[in-house]
Design an enzyme around this catalytic site. Structure first.
Site, PDB file in Angstrom:
ATOM      1  N   ARG A 266       0.766  -1.102   0.015  1.00 43.85           N
ATOM      2  CA  ARG A 266       0.264   0.031   0.079  1.00 43.85           C
ATOM      3  C   ARG A 266       0.850   1.413  -0.023  1.00 43.85           C
ATOM      4  O   ARG A 266       1.935   1.320   0.645  1.00 43.85           O
ATOM      5  CB  ARG A 266      -0.916  -0.003   1.302  1.00 43.85           C
ATOM      6  CG  ARG A 266      -2.177  -0.833   1.244  1.00 43.85           C
ATOM      7  CD  ARG A 266      -2.954  -0.611  -0.067  1.00 43.85           C
ATOM      8  NE  ARG A 266      -4.212  -1.365   0.202  1.00 43.85           N
ATOM      9  CZ  ARG A 266      -4.248  -2.382  -0.670  1.00 43.85           C
ATOM     10  NH1 ARG A 266      -3.257  -2.920  -1.593  1.00 43.85           N
ATOM     11  NH2 ARG A 266      -5.496  -3.265  -0.838  1.00 43.85           N
ATOM     12  N   GLU A 295      -3.424   8.752  -4.930  1.00 42.27           N
ATOM     13  CA  GLU A 295      -3.620   8.016  -6.223  1.00 42.27           C
ATOM     14  C   GLU A 295      -4.906   8.527  -6.973  1.00 42.27           C
ATOM     15  O   GLU A 295      -5.893   8.918  -6.307  1.00 42.27           O
ATOM     16  CB  GLU A 295      -3.896   6.486  -6.050  1.00 42.27           C
ATOM     17  CG  GLU A 295      -2.557   5.732  -5.441  1.00 42.27           C
ATOM     18  CD  GLU A 295      -2.910   4.124  -5.283  1.00 42.27           C
ATOM     19  OE1 GLU A 295      -1.811   3.532  -5.101  1.00 42.27           O
ATOM     20  OE2 GLU A 295      -4.275   3.808  -5.398  1.00 42.27           O
ATOM     21  N   HIS A 317      -0.735   1.178 -10.210  1.00 43.06           N
ATOM     22  CA  HIS A 317      -1.713   0.315  -9.422  1.00 43.06           C
ATOM     23  C   HIS A 317      -2.519  -0.886 -10.254  1.00 43.06           C
ATOM     24  O   HIS A 317      -3.723  -0.833  -9.988  1.00 43.06           O
ATOM     25  CB  HIS A 317      -2.678   1.329  -8.508  1.00 43.06           C
ATOM     26  CG  HIS A 317      -3.229   0.463  -7.148  1.00 43.06           C
ATOM     27  ND1 HIS A 317      -3.664   1.307  -6.122  1.00 43.06           N
ATOM     28  CD2 HIS A 317      -3.469  -0.779  -6.883  1.00 43.06           C
ATOM     29  CE1 HIS A 317      -3.899   0.226  -5.121  1.00 43.06           C
ATOM     30  NE2 HIS A 317      -3.937  -0.860  -5.665  1.00 43.06           N
TER      31      HIS A 317
END
Length: 341
Positions: A266, A295, A317
């Protein structure tokens, strides 16, 4: 049949053609089950939602602002979200809400206590992306360790053609065999990464972020020792109070100058400013990230300002998102809905 996105930013009329086949469940009485997915664009457009559509009226919105979300859940029975925040206010805006389905493993975007106080179960999915994340992890490791970006450029740029000899050994690379792999977080994904690392001939150890060294196949060692001994540090931990900012300037300073670090866990576990400095200054050999503290990655991120970009391997991601993983995810969400409440 793929989920059809609603083009109206506020609502769906009852007679809209997007609403397809309806199947009544025994746990619903004199009503149709309306399933609302507030950020379905996170799933991509190439994966079918048919398993969910078979369970009721599925209405998908590509994305939803907080205000749009409030309007869109007004008459939903089942709510599906990926990154949308499910606050107490949103829950109160859905008087018919009976089930919340997280289209991911982490549920930190949901007010779990409030949902429980309202008697609304929350179901997430786990294990659907393990193979995808492991594959992406080694894609990045091999890219950095094998200098893939340089060799690809050498051929495509014509440098190799003009070199005069059959090979280009100006940039050395090293084998993974015999090197040390240090894994931060030995859960399902970390364990699979360990097995693949062993297949490459690497020596594996790990640091338990929970403080419980449950895995007995590999040695559990303190973080400082792992960071200082490992040739590759691979992070596969959740984001919580124990892991927030776990790897900062001091911890990066413990690493070998020849080592690389990979974060597939993460964003926020690694201090990105400190990492950018360590990479650009040559204090470590390289870094790979698929997750970021914010993000999408802001354009002013220090990671994008690194001069030695060949030392970074970045992806947006997507480690979780192979086609197969997303198909499994849809099927598991459907299973969670089919269980009732």
């Amino acid at each position: 049949m793929a989920c059809q996105f609603d083009s109206d930013p506020a609502h769906v009329e009852e007679d809209e053609p997007e609403v397809q086949e309806i199947i009544l469940f025994s746990f619903l009485t004199d009503m149709d089950m309306k399933i609302v997915f507030l950020d379905a664009a996170t799933m991509g457009s190439d994966v079918s939602f048919a398993p969910i559509e078979a369970l009721g009226q599925l209405v998908c919105y590509p994305t939803s602002t907080p205000q749009e979300a409030v309007e869109r859940v007004a008459d939903c029975d089942v709510l599906i979200i990926n990154k949308v925040s499910v606050t107490s206010g949103l829950i109160d805006s859905a008087p018919s809400l009976k089930l919340i389905c997280e289209a991911a493993t982490g549920v930190n975007n949901i007010d779990m206590d409030y949902a429980a106080s309202k008697g609304i179960p929350v179901r997430n999915v786990a294990g659907y992306s393990t193979d995808s994340v492991v594959q992406t992890t080694f894609m990045h490791i091999l890219n950095l360790a094998g200098k893939c970006a340089y060799f690809d450029s050498s051929v495509k740029s014509g440098k190799y053609s003009r070199g005069g000899i059959f090979t280009d050994v100006t940039v050395p690379y090293h084998e993974l065999s015999g090197k040390k792999m240090g894994i931060v977080g030995m859960g399902n994904i970390g364990s699979r990464v360990a097995k693949v690392a062993e297949a490459f001939g690497m020596e594996v150890s790990y640091f338990s972020t929970s403080g419980t060294s449950h895995c007995k196949e590999y040695p559990s060692i303190p973080l400082q020792r792992l960071m200082s001994e490992s040739d590759v540090v691979s992070i596969h931990a959740p984001y919580n109070d124990r892991t927030a900012g776990l790897i900062g300037k001091e911890e990066l300073g413990w690493m070998k100058s020849s080592a690389i670090i990979v974060n597939m866990g993460r964003g926020g576990i690694v201090d990105e400013s400190a990492l950018a400095e360590a990479v650009d200054g040559g204090r470590i050999a390289g870094a790979a990230l698929d997750v970021f503290s914010s993000e999408p990655l802001p354009e002013d991120s220090p990671l994008l300002a690194v001069s030695h970009k060949e030392r970074l391997s970045l992806s947006p991601h997507v480690a979780w998102a192979s086609v197969e993983a997303r198909e499994r995810l849809v099927a598991m969400i459907a299973d969670n809905i089919a269980k009732g409440w």
